[in-house]
Design a protein around this motif. Structure first.
Motif, PDB file in Angstrom:
ATOM      1  N   ASN B  68       0.815  -1.208   0.000  1.00 48.83           N
ATOM      2  CA  ASN B  68       0.000   0.000   0.000  1.00 48.83           C
ATOM      3  C   ASN B  68       0.849   1.259   0.000  1.00 48.83           C
ATOM      4  O   ASN B  68       0.450   2.291  -0.515  1.00 48.83           O
ATOM      5  CB  ASN B  68      -0.914   0.027   1.231  1.00 48.83           C
ATOM      6  N   ASP B  69       2.002   1.139   0.629  1.00 52.25           N
ATOM      7  CA  ASP B  69       2.880   2.302   0.742  1.00 52.25           C
ATOM      8  C   ASP B  69       3.584   2.600  -0.579  1.00 52.25           C
ATOM      9  O   ASP B  69       4.411   3.491  -0.646  1.00 52.25           O
ATOM     10  CB  ASP B  69       3.900   2.051   1.849  1.00 52.25           C
ATOM     11  N   SER B  70       3.254   1.825  -1.625  1.00 53.56           N
ATOM     12  CA  SER B  70       3.823   1.984  -2.958  1.00 53.56           C
ATOM     13  C   SER B  70       5.345   2.055  -2.927  1.00 53.56           C
ATOM     14  O   SER B  70       5.969   2.927  -3.514  1.00 53.56           O
ATOM     15  CB  SER B  70       3.259   3.225  -3.662  1.00 53.56           C
ATOM     16  N   THR B  71       5.936   1.123  -2.189  1.00 52.82           N
ATOM     17  CA  THR B  71       7.392   1.029  -2.184  1.00 52.82           C
ATOM     18  C   THR B  71       7.850   0.530  -3.552  1.00 52.82           C
ATOM     19  O   THR B  71       7.397  -0.532  -3.990  1.00 52.82           O
ATOM     20  CB  THR B  71       7.857   0.054  -1.089  1.00 52.82           C
ATOM     21  N   PRO B  72       8.708   1.263  -4.223  1.00 56.54           N
ATOM     22  CA  PRO B  72       9.054   0.869  -5.583  1.00 56.54           C
ATOM     23  C   PRO B  72      10.075  -0.258  -5.622  1.00 56.54           C
ATOM     24  O   PRO B  72      10.649  -0.545  -6.642  1.00 56.54           O
ATOM     25  CB  PRO B  72       9.638   2.158  -6.157  1.00 56.54           C
ATOM     26  N   LEU B  73      10.323  -0.864  -4.507  1.00 59.73           N
ATOM     27  CA  LEU B  73      11.411  -1.834  -4.456  1.00 59.73           C
ATOM     28  C   LEU B  73      10.937  -3.056  -3.686  1.00 59.73           C
ATOM     29  O   LEU B  73      10.392  -2.944  -2.593  1.00 59.73           O
ATOM     30  CB  LEU B  73      12.578  -1.184  -3.718  1.00 59.73           C
ATOM     31  N   ASN B  74      11.154  -4.210  -4.254  1.00 57.50           N
ATOM     32  CA  ASN B  74      10.850  -5.428  -3.503  1.00 57.50           C
ATOM     33  C   ASN B  74      12.106  -5.854  -2.755  1.00 57.50           C
ATOM     34  O   ASN B  74      13.147  -6.119  -3.359  1.00 57.50           O
ATOM     35  CB  ASN B  74      10.415  -6.537  -4.450  1.00 57.50           C
ATOM     36  N   LEU B  75      12.007  -5.908  -1.470  1.00 54.83           N
ATOM     37  CA  LEU B  75      13.192  -6.254  -0.692  1.00 54.83           C
ATOM     38  C   LEU B  75      13.518  -7.729  -0.891  1.00 54.83           C
ATOM     39  O   LEU B  75      12.665  -8.592  -0.716  1.00 54.83           O
ATOM     40  CB  LEU B  75      12.944  -5.962   0.788  1.00 54.83           C
ATOM     41  N   PRO B  76      14.754  -8.028  -1.253  1.00 48.51           N
ATOM     42  CA  PRO B  76      15.130  -9.420  -1.483  1.00 48.51           C
ATOM     43  C   PRO B  76      15.255 -10.185  -0.164  1.00 48.51           C
ATOM     44  O   PRO B  76      15.445  -9.590   0.897  1.00 48.51           O
ATOM     45  CB  PRO B  76      16.470  -9.313  -2.185  1.00 48.51           C
ATOM     46  N   LYS B  77      15.148 -11.506  -0.278  1.00 42.82           N
ATOM     47  CA  LYS B  77      15.195 -12.316   0.937  1.00 42.82           C
ATOM     48  C   LYS B  77      16.625 -12.596   1.380  1.00 42.82           C
ATOM     49  O   LYS B  77      16.958 -12.515   2.536  1.00 42.82           O
ATOM     50  CB  LYS B  77      14.463 -13.632   0.696  1.00 42.82           C
ATOM     51  N   GLY B  78      17.461 -12.929   0.428  1.00 47.41           N
ATOM     52  CA  GLY B  78      18.821 -13.329   0.783  1.00 47.41           C
ATOM     53  C   GLY B  78      19.781 -12.154   0.841  1.00 47.41           C
ATOM     54  O   GLY B  78      19.380 -10.993   0.862  1.00 47.41           O
ATOM     55  N   LEU B  92      20.439   1.440  -4.021  1.00 45.55           N
ATOM     56  CA  LEU B  92      20.480   2.376  -2.888  1.00 45.55           C
ATOM     57  C   LEU B  92      19.643   3.617  -3.168  1.00 45.55           C
ATOM     58  O   LEU B  92      18.946   4.140  -2.291  1.00 45.55           O
ATOM     59  CB  LEU B  92      21.931   2.782  -2.600  1.00 45.55           C
ATOM     60  N   LYS B  93      19.709   4.055  -4.406  1.00 39.36           N
ATOM     61  CA  LYS B  93      18.978   5.240  -4.828  1.00 39.36           C
ATOM     62  C   LYS B  93      17.473   5.057  -4.647  1.00 39.36           C
ATOM     63  O   LYS B  93      16.776   5.909  -4.102  1.00 39.36           O
ATOM     64  CB  LYS B  93      19.325   5.451  -6.307  1.00 39.36           C
ATOM     65  N   ARG B  94      17.011   3.881  -5.060  1.00 42.82           N
ATOM     66  CA  ARG B  94      15.575   3.629  -4.963  1.00 42.82           C
ATOM     67  C   ARG B  94      15.148   3.329  -3.528  1.00 42.82           C
ATOM     68  O   ARG B  94      14.034   3.637  -3.119  1.00 42.82           O
ATOM     69  CB  ARG B  94      15.190   2.463  -5.877  1.00 42.82           C
ATOM     70  N   LEU B  95      16.079   2.759  -2.792  1.00 40.19           N
ATOM     71  CA  LEU B  95      15.771   2.451  -1.394  1.00 40.19           C
ATOM     72  C   LEU B  95      15.616   3.715  -0.567  1.00 40.19           C
ATOM     73  O   LEU B  95      14.780   3.795   0.337  1.00 40.19           O
ATOM     74  CB  LEU B  95      16.902   1.590  -0.816  1.00 40.19           C
ATOM     75  N   THR B  96      16.437   4.727  -0.879  1.00 33.86           N
ATOM     76  CA  THR B  96      16.468   5.918  -0.023  1.00 33.86           C
ATOM     77  C   THR B  96      15.834   7.136  -0.678  1.00 33.86           C
ATOM     78  O   THR B  96      15.890   8.223  -0.114  1.00 33.86           O
ATOM     79  CB  THR B  96      17.925   6.268   0.334  1.00 33.86           C
ATOM     80  N   TYR B  97      15.263   6.968  -1.865  1.00 31.43           N
ATOM     81  CA  TYR B  97      14.628   8.087  -2.567  1.00 31.43           C
ATOM     82  C   TYR B  97      15.606   9.247  -2.777  1.00 31.43           C
ATOM     83  O   TYR B  97      15.305  10.401  -2.511  1.00 31.43           O
ATOM     84  CB  TYR B  97      13.389   8.589  -1.812  1.00 31.43           C
TER      85      TYR B  97
END
Lengths: 172, 122
Positions: B68-78, B92-97
């Motif tokens: 719902n928060d429209s996070t543009p990144l799927n966090l990987p499991k490993g 990093l860019k997408r993670l931290t906007y």
């Protein structure tokens, strides 16, 4: 007809004008106000704080002190590193008398900007006079074989805070 | 905040005089010693233990909230392994906007490398 410069006219008008009624002055209503509420609140709060001070039931105190251009938040048995050489020998005790704030769990004394020297006392013992790590300043000029290295270390005085005490009740 | 208090000659209290509550149940700031000092009263209050525990939510709820928060990144499991620094920067860019310049090393960053102190407390 006498003509007056605009600036003169403005200054004349401002000197002659009557202060306009403020909205506050107009808003006088028949509200019941407890005249003594403020003094009563002050008395209650200071009474509660003084009670803790006199009985010594307050928790461990901390203080914000001003020393060598810096502020330190200290409590008893802290060690602080002051970036200077102090003219006191190792083992000597000094009193830190610029105290900005002293507080416990339930109350805080805030100076404007400093607290009274008779009220709060903070003592510290000089435990060590040392140097920090080594800095290297390297100077280099192109095409001239000029290279210099300068080294220096900053002085530090380590203080152990012996304790913080509130010497007397407030407003007495 | 102290600047606004510079003209304060009267006590300032948390919404005072609720029903069946005394002055000392509220946080209060009062002037003292001829206005040369302020005394703040803030009695310690017990927080119920239940309030200190983490919010109970299932994995599915957390995932749904993240979607719902429209996070543009799927966090990987490993563990993340990047073969190329550009991929890492993109991540990093997408993670931290932020933009990419935040993550490429600049010459000034190398100069600002901190040296470990030789003892504690400095």
């Amino acid at each position: 007809m006498l003509r007056v410069l605009p600036s003169v006219a403005r200054s004349l008008a401002s000197s002659l004008s009557v202060r306009p009624l403020t909205s506050k002055a107009q808003a006088v209503t028949g509200e019941i106000v407890d005249q003594n509420r403020e003094s009563r609140v002050i008395k209650t709060v200071l009474g509660a704080v003084n009670d803790q001070i006199e009985k010594g039931t307050h928790s461990r105190l901390f203080a914000v002190i001003y020393l060598h251009g810096k502020q330190f938040k200290v409590t008893a048995e802290d060690i602080i590193a002051v970036n200077t050489v102090m003219p006191v020998g190792i083992g000597e005790t000094i009193r830190l008398n610029k105290i900005l704030l002293a507080a416990s769990t339930d109350f805080t004394l805030i100076g404007r900007p400093l607290l009274d020297q008779d009220l709060v006392r903070v003592y510290a013992t000089v435990i060590e006079r040392t140097l920090g790590h080594e800095y290297r300043i390297f100077k280099f000029r192109q095409r001239t074989r000029y290279q210099r290295s300068y080294f220096y270390r900053q002085n530090y005085t380590m203080l152990r805070i012996n304790g913080i005490e509130i010497a007397r009740p407030i407003d007495q | 905040m102290l600047r606004t208090w510079s003209l304060l000659r009267r006590p300032v209290c948390q919404l005072l005089q609720r029903q069946n509550k005394s002055t000392l149940d509220h946080d209060c700031v009062v002037p003292a010693e001829n206005d040369r000092m302020y005394v703040a009263w803030h009695p310690e209050r017990d927080i119920p233990y239940e309030h200190t525990k983490p919010i109970s939510a299932t994995r599915r709820e957390i995932t749904a909230a993240a979607m719902n928060d429209s996070t543009p990144l799927n966090l990987p499991k490993g563990k993340l392994v990047f073969n190329n620094i550009r991929n890492e920067v993109e991540y990093l860019k997408r993670l931290t906007y932020t933009n990419k310049h935040r993550w490429f090393t600049q010459p000034k960053d190398r100069r600002l490398k901190r040296r470990a102190h030789d003892r504690d407390g400095l």
